[in-house]
Write an enzyme that holds these catalytic residues in place. Structure first.
Site, PDB file in Angstrom:
ATOM      1  CD  GLU A 134      -6.815 -21.750 -21.123  1.00 43.83           C
ATOM      2  OE1 GLU A 134      -7.792 -21.431 -21.346  1.00 43.83           O
ATOM      3  OE2 GLU A 134      -6.488 -22.998 -21.993  1.00 43.83           O
TER       4      GLU A 134
ATOM      5  CD  GLU B 110      -8.495 -18.107 -23.530  1.00 46.28           C
ATOM      6  OE1 GLU B 110      -9.236 -19.087 -23.993  1.00 46.28           O
ATOM      7  OE2 GLU B 110      -7.285 -18.088 -23.529  1.00 46.28           O
TER       8      GLU B 110
END
Length: 436
Positions: A261, A370
């Protein structure tokens, strides 16, 4: 996703030896450890901080690095591997893209998988084996797990960590010992045996397991400067080289991932894009056989944008531009409606389809990497699975996250966790796989 729980379990630290063992450190300015390698291993210069014992044409019982190749800074292995340690040596085909889908073991289709960031930090091999047994039995083919664990001070005896960034000396140390990369070795070996493919990110945007701030604490700069700081990027690439060199022949690697991320709040999108392009090209120069992806959340989209925060470029990301980098093989994106201030199933479906359109236009597959909803594992997330499964260019999904009972108790529960064998496991995992 931020890994909210730490799993720091104990393992014996390997004893130092007169010769560096396989993959051990063998040279470096201020390096005080072994400078020769065991028979059959050669001391290979990797960068200005690290030379490593790699398989190769050692012509005698040891190999010494020439003084002209001594690095100018230090990366030492605090505990060298021993001759009894077995490295991953699996055989088989490498995962690859096939048009807008993935090909694993000769099969081009949609794949399901999961995340278990904590797996390399377990010190009981039986626990690791049990995880892979259950993944294999269920039909989950791809597992994403952390390939980083950065610290600024050496933790307590036996606690697993992969890299030390020393604030006092401004140097980096890669831990190849029994409480270091040997734990990742075992995970990759177990994945090979069970036919599971792994996504391995190299650094965390978040502070869990050190993250980018562990670099900043040792070498200076700020979070927004991390991507352009020369010292930090040199240490980061040195770590990439050590990891990729160690596992580049393993068929268990699905893809290398630049980070978990990555964000650069308030930055021009040039910052992350240039980092993506440069780093992915570097990884491909080390290992042209495995795929490379970004690890991003998928923010910064103009396609079907509703003007909400995730579609904006506030975090310095441009999904389509990053995906277009020549050495990025496929796109990844995440979905957390509550954390992002959006709250309904329809928005999630829009997010999935938006990314699929970008991937289709780029001619690269998308991986829904995710997703989850806290404490509601059989609600809207099941609809997202269906949308991903039926949308062109979406070619795999990995729910966050896998849970299991271990010898030490339950694996971390961040309320997104779906535990093996529970009712939620059946509705969210078994039923989904049956629809593929």
């Amino acid at each position: 996703m931020r890994s909210l729980s730490s799993v720091a379990l104990l393992s014996a630290i390997g004893a130092a030896s007169a010769q560096a063992g396989p993959w051990g450190q063998c040279a470096g300015i201020s390096h005080t450890g072994p400078t020769t390698c065991e028979s059959g291993w050669s001391c290979v210069y990797l960068n200005d901080w690290y030379s490593q014992c790699q398989p190769g044409a050692a012509t005698s019982s040891s190999t010494t690095v020439s003084s002209t190749k001594q690095p100018s800074s230090t990366v030492a292995a605090p505990s060298s591997t021993t001759s009894a340690h077995t490295l991953p040596t699996g055989s088989g085909s490498f995962a690859k893209t096939d048009g807008l889908k993935f090909n694993i073991d000769g099969k081009t289709k949609y794949f399901a998988g999961t995340n278990a960031y904590w797996l390399p930090f377990l010190t009981n091999n039986a626990d690791v084996d049990a995880v892979f047994d259950h993944l294999q039995q269920t039909g989950l083919k791809i597992l994403r797990t952390w390939g980083f664990n950065d610290v600024n001070t050496i933790p307590g005896s036996g606690t697993v960590y992969f890299q030390l960034h020393d604030k006092a000396t401004g140097t980096s140390t890669i831990n190849t010992g029994a409480n270091g990369l040997q734990r990742l070795d075992y995970v990759i070996s177990a994945a090979e045996k069970h036919g599971i493919k792994l996504i391995i990110p190299f650094v965390n945007n978040w502070d869990d397991y050190g993250g980018m701030n562990a670099y900043i604490n040792a070498y200076g700069g700020s979070k927004t400067e991390w991507y352009t700081n020369e010292k930090i990027q040199s240490v980061y690439q040195a770590y990439i080289k050590a990891i990729v060199s160690r596992y580049r022949d393993s068929p268990a690697i699905f893809a290398w991932e630049l980070g978990n991320e990555p964000r650069c709040k308030g930055c021009s999108t040039d910052v992350i894009y240039n980092w993506v392009a440069k780093t992915s090209a570097y990884i491909k120069s080390l290992d042209p056989n495995h795929m490379v992806t970004t690890g991003e959340e998928g923010m910064g989209l103009t396609v079907d944008s509703d003007g909400s925060y995730p579609y904006s470029k506030d975090e310095g990301s441009d999904f389509a531009r990053n995906l277009a980098a020549p050495d990025i093989d496929f796109g990844v994106y995440h979905l957390y409606v509550a954390d992002w201030g959006v709250s309904d199933n329809a928005w999630g479906n829009r997010w999935i389809k938006s990314h699929a359109k970008v991937c289709e236009a780029a001619g690269k597959p998308c991986l829904f990497e995710e997703y989850g909803i806290k404490d509601d594992h059989c609600g809207d997330s099941l609809k997202w699975q269906k949308t991903s499964l039926t949308t062109t260019a979406n070619s795999a999904d990995l729910f966050w996250q896998y849970g299991q009972q271990l010898s030490t108790g339950a694996s971390p529960n961040d309320h997104y966790t779906i535990y093996y064998g529970t009712d939620d496991w059946k509705c969210a995992v078994i039923d989904h796989i049956s629809q593929i």
